[in-house]
Design a protein around this motif. Structure first.
Motif, PDB file in Angstrom:
ATOM      1  N   GLY A 275       0.819  -1.201   0.000  1.00 13.89           N
ATOM      2  CA  GLY A 275       0.000   0.000   0.000  1.00 13.89           C
ATOM      3  C   GLY A 275       0.854   1.253   0.000  1.00 13.89           C
ATOM      4  O   GLY A 275       2.058   1.203   0.277  1.00 13.89           O
ATOM      5  N   ARG A 276       0.218   2.388  -0.259  1.00  9.16           N
ATOM      6  CA  ARG A 276       0.967   3.626  -0.371  1.00  9.16           C
ATOM      7  C   ARG A 276       1.655   4.000   0.944  1.00  9.16           C
ATOM      8  O   ARG A 276       2.718   4.620   0.930  1.00  9.16           O
ATOM      9  CB  ARG A 276       0.039   4.756  -0.815  1.00  9.16           C
ATOM     10  N   SER A 277       1.098   3.585   2.081  1.00  9.69           N
ATOM     11  CA  SER A 277       1.704   3.922   3.370  1.00  9.69           C
ATOM     12  C   SER A 277       3.014   3.169   3.607  1.00  9.69           C
ATOM     13  O   SER A 277       3.817   3.563   4.448  1.00  9.69           O
ATOM     14  CB  SER A 277       0.728   3.623   4.512  1.00  9.69           C
ATOM     15  N   ARG A 278       3.243   2.072   2.863  1.00 12.28           N
ATOM     16  CA  ARG A 278       4.460   1.285   3.033  1.00 12.28           C
ATOM     17  C   ARG A 278       5.472   1.520   1.920  1.00 12.28           C
ATOM     18  O   ARG A 278       6.517   0.851   1.876  1.00 12.28           O
ATOM     19  CB  ARG A 278       4.105  -0.202   3.100  1.00 12.28           C
ATOM     20  N   MET A 279       5.185   2.425   1.027  1.00 13.57           N
ATOM     21  CA  MET A 279       6.113   2.723  -0.047  1.00 13.57           C
ATOM     22  C   MET A 279       7.349   3.432   0.518  1.00 13.57           C
ATOM     23  O   MET A 279       7.261   4.190   1.479  1.00 13.57           O
ATOM     24  CB  MET A 279       5.446   3.595  -1.107  1.00 13.57           C
ATOM     25  N   SER A 280       8.496   3.159  -0.085  1.00  9.56           N
ATOM     26  CA  SER A 280       9.762   3.732   0.382  1.00  9.56           C
ATOM     27  C   SER A 280      10.162   4.923  -0.474  1.00  9.56           C
ATOM     28  O   SER A 280      10.173   4.842  -1.708  1.00  9.56           O
ATOM     29  CB  SER A 280      10.865   2.665   0.340  1.00  9.56           C
ATOM     30  N   ALA A 281      10.497   6.015   0.185  1.00 10.87           N
ATOM     31  CA  ALA A 281      10.943   7.207  -0.539  1.00 10.87           C
ATOM     32  C   ALA A 281      12.313   6.996  -1.170  1.00 10.87           C
ATOM     33  O   ALA A 281      12.680   7.700  -2.122  1.00 10.87           O
ATOM     34  CB  ALA A 281      10.981   8.405   0.410  1.00 10.87           C
ATOM     35  N   THR A 282      13.071   6.023  -0.678  1.00  9.49           N
ATOM     36  CA  THR A 282      14.411   5.760  -1.204  1.00  9.49           C
ATOM     37  C   THR A 282      14.426   4.616  -2.217  1.00  9.49           C
ATOM     38  O   THR A 282      15.491   4.248  -2.725  1.00  9.49           O
ATOM     39  CB  THR A 282      15.382   5.426  -0.055  1.00  9.49           C
ATOM     40  N   GLY A 283      13.261   4.035  -2.482  1.00  6.82           N
ATOM     41  CA  GLY A 283      13.198   2.946  -3.453  1.00  6.82           C
ATOM     42  C   GLY A 283      13.676   1.609  -2.933  1.00  6.82           C
ATOM     43  O   GLY A 283      14.013   0.723  -3.722  1.00  6.82           O
ATOM     44  N   SER A 284      13.699   1.423  -1.632  1.00  4.64           N
ATOM     45  CA  SER A 284      14.201   0.178  -1.047  1.00  4.64           C
ATOM     46  C   SER A 284      13.136  -0.907  -0.930  1.00  4.64           C
ATOM     47  O   SER A 284      13.421  -2.007  -0.461  1.00  4.64           O
ATOM     48  CB  SER A 284      14.800   0.453   0.341  1.00  4.64           C
ATOM     49  N   VAL A 285      11.911  -0.601  -1.331  1.00  2.00           N
ATOM     50  CA  VAL A 285      10.810  -1.571  -1.274  1.00  2.00           C
ATOM     51  C   VAL A 285      10.274  -1.801  -2.678  1.00  2.00           C
ATOM     52  O   VAL A 285      10.072  -0.843  -3.437  1.00  2.00           O
ATOM     53  CB  VAL A 285       9.671  -1.065  -0.357  1.00  2.00           C
ATOM     54  N   VAL A 286      10.072  -3.062  -3.035  1.00  3.74           N
ATOM     55  CA  VAL A 286       9.448  -3.383  -4.322  1.00  3.74           C
ATOM     56  C   VAL A 286       7.940  -3.225  -4.151  1.00  3.74           C
ATOM     57  O   VAL A 286       7.312  -3.988  -3.425  1.00  3.74           O
ATOM     58  CB  VAL A 286       9.802  -4.815  -4.777  1.00  3.74           C
ATOM     59  N   ASN A 287       7.374  -2.237  -4.802  1.00  7.58           N
ATOM     60  CA  ASN A 287       5.956  -1.923  -4.604  1.00  7.58           C
ATOM     61  C   ASN A 287       5.028  -2.954  -5.230  1.00  7.58           C
ATOM     62  O   ASN A 287       4.003  -3.305  -4.659  1.00  7.58           O
ATOM     63  CB  ASN A 287       5.645  -0.538  -5.170  1.00  7.58           C
ATOM     64  N   ASP A 288       5.379  -3.417  -6.410  1.00  8.47           N
ATOM     65  CA  ASP A 288       4.509  -4.306  -7.183  1.00  8.47           C
ATOM     66  C   ASP A 288       5.169  -5.672  -7.305  1.00  8.47           C
ATOM     67  O   ASP A 288       6.193  -5.814  -7.978  1.00  8.47           O
ATOM     68  CB  ASP A 288       4.254  -3.696  -8.572  1.00  8.47           C
ATOM     69  N   CYS A 289       4.588  -6.663  -6.649  1.00  5.74           N
ATOM     70  CA  CYS A 289       5.143  -8.019  -6.681  1.00  5.74           C
ATOM     71  C   CYS A 289       4.243  -8.988  -7.430  1.00  5.74           C
ATOM     72  O   CYS A 289       4.207 -10.189  -7.111  1.00  5.74           O
ATOM     73  CB  CYS A 289       5.405  -8.522  -5.264  1.00  5.74           C
ATOM     74  N   HIS A 290       3.488  -8.504  -8.405  1.00  9.65           N
ATOM     75  CA  HIS A 290       2.768  -9.408  -9.286  1.00  9.65           C
ATOM     76  C   HIS A 290       3.765 -10.082 -10.223  1.00  9.65           C
ATOM     77  O   HIS A 290       4.788  -9.491 -10.592  1.00  9.65           O
ATOM     78  CB  HIS A 290       1.708  -8.650 -10.082  1.00  9.65           C
ATOM     79  N   ALA A 291       3.482 -11.316 -10.599  1.00  7.65           N
ATOM     80  CA  ALA A 291       4.440 -12.139 -11.337  1.00  7.65           C
ATOM     81  C   ALA A 291       4.894 -11.475 -12.630  1.00  7.65           C
ATOM     82  O   ALA A 291       6.084 -11.508 -12.975  1.00  7.65           O
ATOM     83  CB  ALA A 291       3.811 -13.503 -11.633  1.00  7.65           C
ATOM     84  N   GLU A 292       3.960 -10.885 -13.384  1.00  8.41           N
ATOM     85  CA  GLU A 292       4.322 -10.270 -14.668  1.00  8.41           C
ATOM     86  C   GLU A 292       5.328  -9.148 -14.479  1.00  8.41           C
ATOM     87  O   GLU A 292       6.272  -8.980 -15.267  1.00  8.41           O
ATOM     88  CB  GLU A 292       3.074  -9.718 -15.368  1.00  8.41           C
ATOM     89  N   VAL A 293       5.130  -8.350 -13.438  1.00  5.01           N
ATOM     90  CA  VAL A 293       6.007  -7.208 -13.178  1.00  5.01           C
ATOM     91  C   VAL A 293       7.382  -7.674 -12.707  1.00  5.01           C
ATOM     92  O   VAL A 293       8.415  -7.142 -13.134  1.00  5.01           O
ATOM     93  CB  VAL A 293       5.365  -6.265 -12.137  1.00  5.01           C
TER      94      VAL A 293
END
Length: 371
Positions: free
Chosen positions: A105-123
């Motif tokens: 969710g948007r509340s867990r997104m990282s401002a430094t890019g250290s979190v993979v936001n989209d973990c769907h298989a295609e992505v």
């Protein structure tokens, strides 16, 4: 998780053929989609057990498969492979595969890019492919005359190549942009194909299914229309900044507007990935649906904006859906996916102006395997 690399398959005529116009008598014709699906499953089976679903668990599998053609067709085999596929002279290789069906969710997104936001298989599979592209680019630049490398031998890249009419000296390390004529490209005898075990989330997942009493009903997608997610976020933002005298009124307005938009299964609209309708806006993902992302990759390329400075657009030739477990819905699912990745954009492509340097390619063909 995702992983680059994988298995491959091909007929014995791949390197040892006497006449490429003659199919061996004992080789039955096979559908290209079936072989792509089998190749992906074979590569998946070779991976260790850890991380795979167990028991009643399930997930989505996606992979990118390169079809290597040995017919000398300089068109890159994309059209040739799909129109006149002969497994004796085409080798399939999985270069990236991944499993997954979650987003943050948007509340867990990282401002430094250290979190993979989209973990769907295609992505995730596309992220794996980009690692392969970066590796090829690094090897190419490392062995160029300007790099200071002592190796004079031509370096073999995995899926990319340098245009034959361009000298390596044209590529300068550290240059902000490689000259267009010197950019790397997908090897001319290769074509790239996406294979998925389900229809992509979003618009491709809205299609008719046989119901009781010969009636048809539309399948449900939990992906939210992009405007409703934005409206919900803005409404929640406004509610939090307003006075506390009427919190119930603001909440009711937000809930009503969001529910009205989300529960209407309109075809063709842009959507963010699935979330429960009662999820707070702050906890919803901002990632666009896989239908929207695959459509974008098909039109402008898989390489992304940064790699586009060094690599010509990498196009998807086809999207294969593995729908053997729901064969009665296959025709409707293929039609919906075709609409999602190409049909809904035809009118806007013809009438729209695009930024300089953006060249749209033909959208991928949608296929269905029996597995």
């Amino acid at each position: 998780g995702g992983r680059g690399g994988g298995g491959g398959r091909g007929g014995k005529g791949w390197r040892e053929k006497t006449n490429q116009n003659i199919r061996p008598d004992n080789t039955p014709p096979r559908m290209f989609a079936d072989d792509v699906a089998a190749c992906l499953l074979e590569a998946y089976d070779q991976l260790p057990k850890r991380g795979k679903p167990q028991g009643k668990e399930w997930t989505v599998l996606a992979g990118l498969v390169v079809a290597w053609s040995d017919d000398g067709n300089s068109s890159g085999a994309a059209a040739g492979v799909l129109k006149s596929y002969d497994p004796s002279y085409v080798r399939l290789e999985v270069v990236a595969l991944a499993t997954g069906n979650r987003c943050v969710g948007r509340s867990r997104m990282s401002a430094t890019g250290s979190v993979v936001n989209d973990c769907h298989a295609e992505v995730l599979a596309r992220r794996c492919l980009k690692r392969v592209l970066y590796s090829d680019l690094k090897r190419s630049l490392h062995h160029s005359p300007n790099s200071g490398s002592t190796s004079s031998a031509s370096v073999k890249l995995r899926i990319l190549e340098q245009p034959a009419d361009v000298e390596s000296a044209d590529i300068e390390c550290g240059s902000p942009r490689v000259p267009t004529r010197a950019r790397l490209r997908l090897q001319k005898n290769a074509s790239l194909h996406l294979c998925i075990t389900e229809t992509p989330c979003g618009d491709a997942s809205i299609y008719e299914t046989p119901g009781s009493e010969s009636r048809y009903s539309k399948t449900w997608t939990g992906a939210k229309p992009a405007n409703s997610s934005h409206d919900a976020a803005e409404s929640n933002k406004g509610a939090s900044s307003s006075s506390s005298s009427s919190p119930s009124s603001s909440a009711a307005t937000t809930a009503t507007a969001t529910t009205t938009n989300e529960h209407t299964q309109h075809e063709g609209c842009l959507r963010t990935k699935s979330a429960r309708s009662d999820t707070l806006a702050a906890n919803r993902t901002l990632s666009m649906s896989c239908s929207d992302k695959i459509a974008m990759w098909g039109l402008v390329g898989l390489e992304g904006s940064l790699l586009s400075h060094f690599i010509e657009p990498i196009r998807l030739a086809s999207v294969t859906l593995m729908l053997g477990h729901k064969s009665e819905h296959a025709a409707h699912a293929v039609a919906a996916t075709t609409r999602a990745v190409q049909g809904r954009f035809v009118a806007s492509i013809v009438s729209s102006d695009f930024p300089r340097g953006v060249h749209l390619g033909p959208p991928p063909i949608v296929l269905c395997s029996t597995s």
